[in-house]
Design a protein around this motif. Structure first.
Motif, PDB file in Angstrom:
ATOM      1  N   TYR A  17     -23.570  -6.895  16.667  1.00 33.56           N
ATOM      2  CA  TYR A  17     -22.239  -6.353  16.374  1.00 33.56           C
ATOM      3  C   TYR A  17     -22.191  -4.869  16.739  1.00 33.56           C
ATOM      4  CZ  TYR A  17     -21.973 -10.600  13.611  1.00 33.56           C
ATOM      5  OH  TYR A  17     -21.995 -11.914  13.220  1.00 33.56           O
ATOM      6  N   TRP A  31     -11.691 -12.587  12.124  1.00 26.54           N
ATOM      7  CA  TRP A  31     -12.423 -13.842  12.232  1.00 26.54           C
ATOM      8  C   TRP A  31     -11.630 -14.954  11.576  1.00 26.54           C
ATOM      9  CZ3 TRP A  31     -16.023 -15.943   8.200  1.00 26.54           C
ATOM     10  CH2 TRP A  31     -16.775 -17.017   8.681  1.00 26.54           C
ATOM     11  N   GLU A  38     -10.411 -13.254   8.067  1.00 24.65           N
ATOM     12  CA  GLU A  38     -11.074 -12.101   7.463  1.00 24.65           C
ATOM     13  C   GLU A  38     -11.443 -11.139   8.584  1.00 24.65           C
ATOM     14  OE1 GLU A  38     -13.877 -13.344   3.946  1.00 24.65           O
ATOM     15  OE2 GLU A  38     -14.137 -14.779   5.574  1.00 24.65           O
ATOM     16  N   THR A  40     -13.659  -8.396  10.534  1.00 28.28           N
ATOM     17  CA  THR A  40     -15.093  -8.198  10.711  1.00 28.28           C
ATOM     18  C   THR A  40     -15.325  -7.206  11.843  1.00 28.28           C
ATOM     19  OG1 THR A  40     -17.228  -9.330  10.986  1.00 28.28           O
ATOM     20  CG2 THR A  40     -15.374 -10.138  12.334  1.00 28.28           C
ATOM     21  N   THR A 118     -12.148 -15.444  16.848  1.00 24.72           N
ATOM     22  CA  THR A 118     -11.267 -14.413  16.301  1.00 24.72           C
ATOM     23  C   THR A 118      -9.887 -14.583  16.929  1.00 24.72           C
ATOM     24  OG1 THR A 118     -11.788 -12.733  17.985  1.00 24.72           O
ATOM     25  CG2 THR A 118     -13.196 -12.787  16.017  1.00 24.72           C
ATOM     26  N   ARG A 134     -11.828  -8.785   4.210  1.00 23.82           N
ATOM     27  CA  ARG A 134     -12.864  -8.545   5.205  1.00 23.82           C
ATOM     28  C   ARG A 134     -14.187  -9.151   4.752  1.00 23.82           C
ATOM     29  NH1 ARG A 134     -11.967  -4.919   1.686  1.00 23.82           N
ATOM     30  NH2 ARG A 134     -13.560  -3.588   0.813  1.00 23.82           N
ATOM     31  N   VAL A 135     -15.070  -9.317   5.706  1.00 25.04           N
ATOM     32  CA  VAL A 135     -16.413  -9.804   5.397  1.00 25.04           C
ATOM     33  C   VAL A 135     -17.282  -8.607   5.010  1.00 25.04           C
ATOM     34  CG1 VAL A 135     -16.177 -11.787   6.948  1.00 25.04           C
ATOM     35  CG2 VAL A 135     -17.217  -9.680   7.787  1.00 25.04           C
ATOM     36  N   VAL A 138     -18.551  -5.548   7.351  1.00 30.40           N
ATOM     37  CA  VAL A 138     -17.792  -4.327   7.653  1.00 30.40           C
ATOM     38  C   VAL A 138     -18.364  -3.161   6.844  1.00 30.40           C
ATOM     39  CG1 VAL A 138     -15.527  -3.203   7.555  1.00 30.40           C
ATOM     40  CG2 VAL A 138     -15.713  -5.602   8.295  1.00 30.40           C
TER      41      VAL A 138
END
Length: 158
Positions: A17, A31, A38, A40, A118, A134-135, A138
């Motif tokens: 990432y 995502w 969410e 990411t 995504t 968010r996941v 992040v």
């Protein structure tokens, strides 16, 4: 007598990432996972034999339209999802290894991914990230990015 459920397939998934921060905004991708959309960090699973640096650059371009240059390794962490489910509905015991880089945009134009995992890409002001669905990745990425510089940590409120 009923047959016992088969054990979930064990899967190790390496992924890479990128944390791209410019002008007080971070580049995120939304995502479309099993819990619903969410936000990411842009990135994802590596192809077999793919260098993580190349994978991070490829994934950012796929998900956001931007070409990035990697600046440095920020962190490596792992997650374990013993009750995951594949896209085909197969039970999985998934162990993810996540490699996170700091990066900066060198080309391309913002666009949304079509036909991938995504559905949106956006520059999000750092002070608005906390209000997003968010996941946890992040926070992991931004904390590693912010820990390099006390002024950045202050911006992120950590």
């Amino acid at each position: 007598m009923p047959h016992p459920e088969p054990a979930p397939r064990r899967l190790v998934r390496p992924a890479a990432y990128a944390v791209c921060v410019e002008d007080g905004q971070v580049l995120l991708a939304r995502w479309t996972g099993p819990r619903g959309p969410e936000w990411t960090l842009p990135g994802g699973g590596l192809h077999h034999g793919e260098d993580p640096r190349a994978g991070a650059v490829r994934e950012v371009e796929e998900e956001t339209g931007f070409t990035v240059a990697l600046d440095r390794l920020l962190t490596v962490d792992s997650v374990h999802f013993p009750d995951a489910v594949s896209h085909a509905g197969e039970p999985l015991d998934m162990f993810g290894i996540r490699i996170v880089y700091a990066a900066h945009v060198v080309g391309g134009e913002l666009r949304h991914e079509v036909g991938g995992t995504t559905d949106r890409a956006a520059w999000v002001p750092l002070d608005e990230v906390a209000g997003l669905v968010r996941v946890p990745l992040v926070e992991t990425g931004l904390a590693a990015w912010g820990s390099e510089d006390p002024a950045r940590s202050a911006v992120l409120g950590s």
